[in-house]
Design a protein around this motif. Structure first.
Motif, PDB file in Angstrom:
ATOM      1  N   SER A  87      13.441   4.671   2.826  1.00 32.84           N
ATOM      2  CA  SER A  87      14.322   3.066   2.206  1.00 32.84           C
ATOM      3  C   SER A  87      15.193   2.897   1.904  1.00 32.84           C
ATOM      4  CB  SER A  87      12.905   2.089   2.512  1.00 32.84           C
ATOM      5  OG  SER A  87      13.591   1.063   2.453  1.00 32.84           O
ATOM      6  N   GLN A  88      16.730   1.837   1.532  1.00 29.24           N
ATOM      7  CA  GLN A  88      17.171   2.097   0.746  1.00 29.24           C
ATOM      8  C   GLN A  88      16.601   1.081  -0.156  1.00 29.24           C
ATOM      9  OE1 GLN A  88      20.071   3.529   0.300  1.00 29.24           O
ATOM     10  NE2 GLN A  88      18.925   5.108   2.328  1.00 29.24           N
ATOM     11  N   GLU A  89      15.714   0.480   1.162  1.00 31.90           N
ATOM     12  CA  GLU A  89      15.475  -0.919  -0.396  1.00 31.90           C
ATOM     13  C   GLU A  89      14.130  -0.706  -0.861  1.00 31.90           C
ATOM     14  OE1 GLU A  89      16.549  -4.219  -0.542  1.00 31.90           O
ATOM     15  OE2 GLU A  89      18.199  -3.114   0.946  1.00 31.90           O
ATOM     16  N   PRO A  90      13.839  -1.527  -2.075  1.00 33.99           N
ATOM     17  CA  PRO A  90      12.245  -0.937  -2.796  1.00 33.99           C
ATOM     18  C   PRO A  90      11.304  -1.548  -2.136  1.00 33.99           C
ATOM     19  CG  PRO A  90      13.407  -2.132  -4.319  1.00 33.99           C
ATOM     20  CD  PRO A  90      14.575  -2.305  -2.814  1.00 33.99           C
ATOM     21  N   VAL A  91      10.741  -0.359  -2.421  1.00 38.84           N
ATOM     22  CA  VAL A  91       9.368  -0.884  -1.367  1.00 38.84           C
ATOM     23  C   VAL A  91       7.907  -0.979  -2.298  1.00 38.84           C
ATOM     24  CG1 VAL A  91       7.484   1.075   0.395  1.00 38.84           C
ATOM     25  CG2 VAL A  91       9.380   1.512   0.338  1.00 38.84           C
ATOM     26  N   ASP A  92       7.570  -1.885  -1.968  1.00 35.93           N
ATOM     27  CA  ASP A  92       6.467  -2.811  -2.264  1.00 35.93           C
ATOM     28  C   ASP A  92       4.802  -1.296  -2.171  1.00 35.93           C
ATOM     29  OD1 ASP A  92       4.659  -4.812  -3.315  1.00 35.93           O
ATOM     30  OD2 ASP A  92       3.175  -3.795  -1.903  1.00 35.93           O
ATOM     31  N   ALA A  93       4.631  -0.651  -3.602  1.00 32.04           N
ATOM     32  CA  ALA A  93       3.716  -0.086  -4.267  1.00 32.04           C
ATOM     33  C   ALA A  93       2.460   0.182  -3.284  1.00 32.04           C
ATOM     34  CB  ALA A  93       3.003   0.370  -5.084  1.00 32.04           C
ATOM     35  N   ASP A  94       2.169  -1.115  -3.563  1.00 35.41           N
ATOM     36  CA  ASP A  94       0.418  -1.158  -2.960  1.00 35.41           C
ATOM     37  C   ASP A  94       0.742  -1.195  -1.637  1.00 35.41           C
ATOM     38  OD1 ASP A  94      -0.517  -2.485  -4.973  1.00 35.41           O
ATOM     39  OD2 ASP A  94      -0.115  -4.364  -5.047  1.00 35.41           O
ATOM     40  N   GLN A  95       1.862  -1.456  -0.669  1.00 34.12           N
ATOM     41  CA  GLN A  95       1.984  -1.484   0.684  1.00 34.12           C
ATOM     42  C   GLN A  95       2.032   0.168   1.224  1.00 34.12           C
ATOM     43  OE1 GLN A  95       5.700  -3.021   2.476  1.00 34.12           O
ATOM     44  NE2 GLN A  95       5.036  -2.629   4.492  1.00 34.12           N
ATOM     45  N   TYR A  96       2.163   0.398   0.676  1.00 34.78           N
ATOM     46  CA  TYR A  96       3.559   2.075   0.568  1.00 34.78           C
ATOM     47  C   TYR A  96       1.660   3.042   0.270  1.00 34.78           C
ATOM     48  CZ  TYR A  96       4.297   6.673   0.149  1.00 34.78           C
ATOM     49  OH  TYR A  96       5.443   8.143   0.036  1.00 34.78           O
ATOM     50  N   LEU A  97       1.101   2.483  -0.734  1.00 30.82           N
ATOM     51  CA  LEU A  97      -0.826   2.775  -0.910  1.00 30.82           C
ATOM     52  C   LEU A  97      -1.503   1.983   0.150  1.00 30.82           C
ATOM     53  CD1 LEU A  97      -2.381   4.866  -2.694  1.00 30.82           C
ATOM     54  CD2 LEU A  97      -2.331   2.978  -4.212  1.00 30.82           C
ATOM     55  N   ALA A  98      -1.511   1.389   0.785  1.00 25.16           N
ATOM     56  CA  ALA A  98      -1.666   1.204   2.018  1.00 25.16           C
ATOM     57  C   ALA A  98      -1.675   2.201   3.060  1.00 25.16           C
ATOM     58  CB  ALA A  98      -1.923  -0.144   2.709  1.00 25.16           C
ATOM     59  N   VAL A  99      -0.869   2.561   3.624  1.00 27.83           N
ATOM     60  CA  VAL A  99      -0.013   2.985   4.498  1.00 27.83           C
ATOM     61  C   VAL A  99      -0.122   4.890   4.613  1.00 27.83           C
ATOM     62  CG1 VAL A  99       1.572   4.139   6.024  1.00 27.83           C
ATOM     63  CG2 VAL A  99       2.082   1.847   5.187  1.00 27.83           C
ATOM     64  N   VAL A 100      -0.579   5.081   3.270  1.00 28.51           N
ATOM     65  CA  VAL A 100      -0.602   6.462   3.555  1.00 28.51           C
ATOM     66  C   VAL A 100      -2.413   6.850   3.176  1.00 28.51           C
ATOM     67  CG1 VAL A 100      -1.612   8.146   0.906  1.00 28.51           C
ATOM     68  CG2 VAL A 100       1.916   7.473   1.817  1.00 28.51           C
ATOM     69  N   ARG A 101      -3.336   5.617   3.007  1.00 30.65           N
ATOM     70  CA  ARG A 101      -4.254   5.868   2.854  1.00 30.65           C
ATOM     71  C   ARG A 101      -4.752   5.780   3.911  1.00 30.65           C
ATOM     72  NH1 ARG A 101      -5.792   2.179  -2.681  1.00 30.65           N
ATOM     73  NH2 ARG A 101      -5.949   4.292  -3.670  1.00 30.65           N
ATOM     74  N   ARG A 102      -4.486   4.618   4.821  1.00 31.82           N
ATOM     75  CA  ARG A 102      -5.203   4.086   6.541  1.00 31.82           C
ATOM     76  C   ARG A 102      -4.329   5.575   7.356  1.00 31.82           C
ATOM     77  NH1 ARG A 102      -8.227   3.870   9.586  1.00 31.82           N
ATOM     78  NH2 ARG A 102      -7.921   3.415  11.559  1.00 31.82           N
ATOM     79  N   LEU A 103      -3.020   6.539   6.410  1.00 27.86           N
ATOM     80  CA  LEU A 103      -3.021   7.917   6.962  1.00 27.86           C
ATOM     81  C   LEU A 103      -3.561   9.053   7.103  1.00 27.86           C
ATOM     82  CD1 LEU A 103      -0.997   8.790   9.079  1.00 27.86           C
ATOM     83  CD2 LEU A 103       0.667   8.944   7.219  1.00 27.86           C
ATOM     84  N   GLN A 104      -4.048   8.605   5.467  1.00 25.62           N
ATOM     85  CA  GLN A 104      -5.159  10.201   5.217  1.00 25.62           C
ATOM     86  C   GLN A 104      -6.665   9.539   6.259  1.00 25.62           C
ATOM     87  OE1 GLN A 104      -5.506   9.071   1.264  1.00 25.62           O
ATOM     88  NE2 GLN A 104      -4.395  10.609   0.469  1.00 25.62           N
ATOM     89  N   GLN A 105      -7.189   8.857   6.496  1.00 26.92           N
ATOM     90  CA  GLN A 105      -8.107   8.269   6.963  1.00 26.92           C
ATOM     91  C   GLN A 105      -8.354   9.027   8.854  1.00 26.92           C
ATOM     92  OE1 GLN A 105     -11.379   7.769   5.953  1.00 26.92           O
ATOM     93  NE2 GLN A 105     -12.226   7.990   8.027  1.00 26.92           N
ATOM     94  N   LEU A 106      -6.509   8.331   9.327  1.00 27.31           N
ATOM     95  CA  LEU A 106      -6.675   8.736  10.049  1.00 27.31           C
ATOM     96  C   LEU A 106      -6.688  10.633  10.471  1.00 27.31           C
ATOM     97  CD1 LEU A 106      -4.121   6.201  12.375  1.00 27.31           C
ATOM     98  CD2 LEU A 106      -6.660   6.274  12.847  1.00 27.31           C
ATOM     99  N   LEU A 107      -5.992  10.970   9.637  1.00 32.41           N
ATOM    100  CA  LEU A 107      -5.600  12.204   9.486  1.00 32.41           C
ATOM    101  C   LEU A 107      -7.173  13.237   9.823  1.00 32.41           C
ATOM    102  CD1 LEU A 107      -2.337  12.420   8.143  1.00 32.41           C
ATOM    103  CD2 LEU A 107      -3.157  13.442  10.222  1.00 32.41           C
ATOM    104  N   GLN A 108      -7.543  12.725   8.962  1.00 29.01           N
ATOM    105  CA  GLN A 108      -9.099  13.844   8.786  1.00 29.01           C
ATOM    106  C   GLN A 108     -10.185  13.052   9.591  1.00 29.01           C
ATOM    107  OE1 GLN A 108     -10.203  11.222   5.145  1.00 29.01           O
ATOM    108  NE2 GLN A 108      -9.517  12.866   3.966  1.00 29.01           N
ATOM    109  N   ASP A 109      -9.539  11.988  10.541  1.00 32.30           N
ATOM    110  CA  ASP A 109     -10.399  11.925  11.241  1.00 32.30           C
ATOM    111  C   ASP A 109      -9.912  12.729  13.326  1.00 32.30           C
ATOM    112  OD1 ASP A 109     -11.718  10.032  10.223  1.00 32.30           O
ATOM    113  OD2 ASP A 109     -11.688   8.062  10.811  1.00 32.30           O
ATOM    114  N   THR A 110      -9.283  13.436  13.110  1.00 33.31           N
ATOM    115  CA  THR A 110      -8.536  13.306  14.563  1.00 33.31           C
ATOM    116  C   THR A 110      -8.703  15.423  14.426  1.00 33.31           C
ATOM    117  OG1 THR A 110      -6.884  12.067  14.463  1.00 33.31           O
ATOM    118  CG2 THR A 110      -6.621  13.620  15.843  1.00 33.31           C
TER     119      THR A 110
END
Length: 116
Positions: free
Chosen positions: A33-56
């Motif tokens: 992104s060329q725009e600033p990204v909200d850290a909490d949003q970024y962390l939420a996406v990474v955590r959810r992705l981690q969970q899906l990756l662990q379950d796959t």
């Protein structure tokens, strides 16, 4: 089978991987992104992705998604590192990275270069 688009390719994704591929695509967009990204949003996406990756289970379809989305591949590799090291990186590149890191650590710590 569903299709998801990267910036340069279309990846065919089985239905079971659609949520994972969607988050992988979102993470890729956040990372570039060329725009600033909200850290909490970024962390939420990474955590959810981690969970899906662990379950796959790792199979060709998952590896195709990871190949298409490097940011998700890095998250996957970080999750697997304890058990498999740099499991998605070619051995030569991993070795060069390790040697370069060792040299930097030694340089900044003022130590003598280690034999390697």
């Amino acid at each position: 089978m569903n299709a998801t688009h990267t910036t340069t390719q279309v990846v065919r994704v089985p239905g079971r991987l659609v949520p994972l591929a969607t988050l992988a695509r979102l993470l890729e967009r956040l990372d570039h992104s060329q725009e600033p990204v909200d850290a909490d949003q970024y962390l939420a996406v990474v955590r959810r992705l981690q969970q899906l990756l662990q379950d796959t289970r790792a199979d060709d379809a998952l590896h195709a998604v990871l190949e298409a989305f490097p940011s998700a591949a890095q998250v996957y590799e970080n999750l697997q590192y304890r058990h498999a090291g740099l499991c998605r990186s070619p051995l030569e590149r991993s070795l060069r990275s390790e040697l370069a890191a060792r040299q930097v650590i030694e340089r900044v710590s003022g130590g003598e270069p280690a034999a390697g």
